[in-house]
Design a protein around this motif. Sequence first.
Motif, PDB file in Angstrom:
ATOM      1  N   ASP A 113       0.827  -1.199   0.000  1.00 39.71           N
ATOM      2  CA  ASP A 113       0.000   0.000   0.000  1.00 39.71           C
ATOM      3  C   ASP A 113       0.870   1.263   0.000  1.00 39.71           C
ATOM      4  O   ASP A 113       1.929   1.301   0.636  1.00 39.71           O
ATOM      5  N   SER A 114       0.384   2.281  -0.685  1.00 41.06           N
ATOM      6  CA  SER A 114       1.141   3.528  -0.737  1.00 41.06           C
ATOM      7  C   SER A 114       0.240   4.668  -1.179  1.00 41.06           C
ATOM      8  O   SER A 114      -0.844   4.455  -1.706  1.00 41.06           O
ATOM      9  N   VAL A 115       0.739   5.873  -0.961  1.00 42.39           N
ATOM     10  CA  VAL A 115       0.046   7.088  -1.354  1.00 42.39           C
ATOM     11  C   VAL A 115       1.022   7.972  -2.106  1.00 42.39           C
ATOM     12  O   VAL A 115       2.167   8.137  -1.678  1.00 42.39           O
ATOM     13  N   THR A 116       0.587   8.540  -3.204  1.00 43.52           N
ATOM     14  CA  THR A 116       1.405   9.474  -3.979  1.00 43.52           C
ATOM     15  C   THR A 116       0.635  10.780  -4.123  1.00 43.52           C
ATOM     16  O   THR A 116      -0.505  10.786  -4.593  1.00 43.52           O
ATOM     17  N   GLN A 117       1.238  11.865  -3.692  1.00 42.64           N
ATOM     18  CA  GLN A 117       0.574  13.149  -3.844  1.00 42.64           C
ATOM     19  C   GLN A 117       1.473  14.110  -4.604  1.00 42.64           C
ATOM     20  O   GLN A 117       2.699  13.928  -4.655  1.00 42.64           O
ATOM     21  N   MET A 118       0.852  15.104  -5.203  1.00 48.04           N
ATOM     22  CA  MET A 118       1.609  16.017  -6.049  1.00 48.04           C
ATOM     23  C   MET A 118       2.627  16.779  -5.221  1.00 48.04           C
ATOM     24  O   MET A 118       2.389  17.090  -4.042  1.00 48.04           O
ATOM     25  N   GLU A 119       3.749  17.016  -5.839  1.00 46.13           N
ATOM     26  CA  GLU A 119       4.800  17.709  -5.130  1.00 46.13           C
ATOM     27  C   GLU A 119       4.545  19.203  -5.149  1.00 46.13           C
ATOM     28  O   GLU A 119       3.943  19.745  -6.073  1.00 46.13           O
ATOM     29  N   GLY A 120       5.010  19.853  -4.131  1.00 43.36           N
ATOM     30  CA  GLY A 120       4.898  21.299  -4.103  1.00 43.36           C
ATOM     31  C   GLY A 120       6.240  21.935  -4.350  1.00 43.36           C
ATOM     32  O   GLY A 120       7.122  21.303  -4.913  1.00 43.36           O
ATOM     33  N   PRO A 121       6.430  23.121  -3.878  1.00 41.61           N
ATOM     34  CA  PRO A 121       5.388  23.905  -3.229  1.00 41.61           C
ATOM     35  C   PRO A 121       4.403  24.505  -4.213  1.00 41.61           C
ATOM     36  O   PRO A 121       4.708  24.659  -5.388  1.00 41.61           O
ATOM     37  N   VAL A 122       3.209  24.776  -3.722  1.00 39.06           N
ATOM     38  CA  VAL A 122       2.167  25.409  -4.505  1.00 39.06           C
ATOM     39  C   VAL A 122       1.947  26.815  -3.958  1.00 39.06           C
ATOM     40  O   VAL A 122       1.790  26.987  -2.752  1.00 39.06           O
ATOM     41  N   THR A 123       1.933  27.788  -4.857  1.00 38.52           N
ATOM     42  CA  THR A 123       1.674  29.176  -4.472  1.00 38.52           C
ATOM     43  C   THR A 123       0.477  29.682  -5.257  1.00 38.52           C
ATOM     44  O   THR A 123       0.471  29.580  -6.490  1.00 38.52           O
ATOM     45  N   LEU A 124      -0.519  30.164  -4.552  1.00 44.66           N
ATOM     46  CA  LEU A 124      -1.739  30.670  -5.180  1.00 44.66           C
ATOM     47  C   LEU A 124      -2.078  32.042  -4.633  1.00 44.66           C
ATOM     48  O   LEU A 124      -1.734  32.369  -3.484  1.00 44.66           O
ATOM     49  N   SER A 125      -2.794  32.786  -5.419  1.00 43.93           N
ATOM     50  CA  SER A 125      -3.344  34.057  -4.950  1.00 43.93           C
ATOM     51  C   SER A 125      -4.642  33.791  -4.208  1.00 43.93           C
ATOM     52  O   SER A 125      -5.332  32.791  -4.467  1.00 43.93           O
ATOM     53  N   GLU A 126      -4.941  34.660  -3.283  1.00 42.50           N
ATOM     54  CA  GLU A 126      -6.194  34.540  -2.524  1.00 42.50           C
ATOM     55  C   GLU A 126      -7.379  34.448  -3.482  1.00 42.50           C
ATOM     56  O   GLU A 126      -7.407  35.109  -4.515  1.00 42.50           O
ATOM     57  N   GLU A 127      -8.337  33.588  -3.142  1.00 45.99           N
ATOM     58  CA  GLU A 127      -9.563  33.332  -3.894  1.00 45.99           C
ATOM     59  C   GLU A 127      -9.337  32.453  -5.116  1.00 45.99           C
ATOM     60  O   GLU A 127     -10.297  32.177  -5.859  1.00 45.99           O
ATOM     61  N   ALA A 128      -8.150  31.962  -5.329  1.00 43.43           N
ATOM     62  CA  ALA A 128      -7.913  31.033  -6.439  1.00 43.43           C
ATOM     63  C   ALA A 128      -8.466  29.654  -6.090  1.00 43.43           C
ATOM     64  O   ALA A 128      -8.732  29.328  -4.932  1.00 43.43           O
ATOM     65  N   PHE A 129      -8.626  28.832  -7.137  1.00 42.95           N
ATOM     66  CA  PHE A 129      -9.092  27.459  -6.963  1.00 42.95           C
ATOM     67  C   PHE A 129      -7.894  26.549  -6.677  1.00 42.95           C
ATOM     68  O   PHE A 129      -6.857  26.667  -7.313  1.00 42.95           O
TER      69      PHE A 129
END
Lengths: 117, 112
Positions: free
Chosen positions: B2-18
Motif C-alpha cells: 500500500d502507498s500514497v502518492t501526492q503532487m509535489e509542491g510547493p504550490v503558491t496561489l493568490s487569494e480566492e484562487a481554486f
Amino acid sequence: GAGVSQSPSNKVTEKGKDVELRCDPISGHTALYWYRQSLGQGLEFLIYFQGNSAPDKSGLPSDRFSAERTGGSVSTLTIQRTQQEDSAVYLCASSSTLRASSTDTQYFGPGTRLTVL
Amino acid sequence: GDSVTQMEGPVTLSEEAFLTINCTYTATGYPSLFWYVQYPGEGLQLLLKATKADDKGSNKGFEATYRKETTSFHLEKGSVQVSDSAVYFCALSPNTGNQFYFGTGTSLTVIP
C-alpha cells in the motif's frame, strides 16, 4: 483538554549516543503511534500500541530502535547508537479507537526534532 | 504494498484562487482515505476523511471524493484564503493491519 505532548521539542546529539523521546497521549486514548518524518519524505510508520496488547513493531527500521508504553499511557521511543540518518522529526499520535486502521481520528503531537551530528 | 502518492509542491496561489492537490493511492481491498493539514508551528490535524468509494469528505470549504475507479482522493477548495497556507498530507488506512500510509506532503502558500 490537553492534547498529545512530546518532549523534548528539539534534541541535538552526537553520533553513537543513545536518545529517548517521550510522548504523553491524550488521557483515555488506548491507541498510540510513532512516526518518523525525514526531510522531504512522508510520515513513516514506526510502531503501534493498543492497550495492553503486544505492540506492532513492523515499522521499526532497525534493532537500534525500541519503544515502550508504561501503564498504557506514556510512551518512550529509544534510539541506540544514533546515526546521522536518524535525524528527523519524530511524531507521536494517539487515538481512542479500539482497533487500528479504523476511521477514528489520530491526534498528533508537535513532534521532536532530532539532529544527529 | 500500500502507498500514497501526492503532487509535489510547493504550490503558491493568490487569494480566492481554486485549489487542487492531487492524491492517488495503491491498496488492496477497500482502504479509508484522509487528508491531514499541518499549519505553521502546529501538529498535524485531520482535515477530512472518506471511508468508502464515492464518499465525499468535506471540512472548512475543502472537499475530496473517494474515486475507486481512478484510485484517487484529490483535495479541492473553490476559493483559498491566506489562512489556508499549510502543508497538506494525503493518507491511507488499510482495512487490515495497523499501519497508516502518508504522502510526502504538499506545501501551500496563499498570497494576498
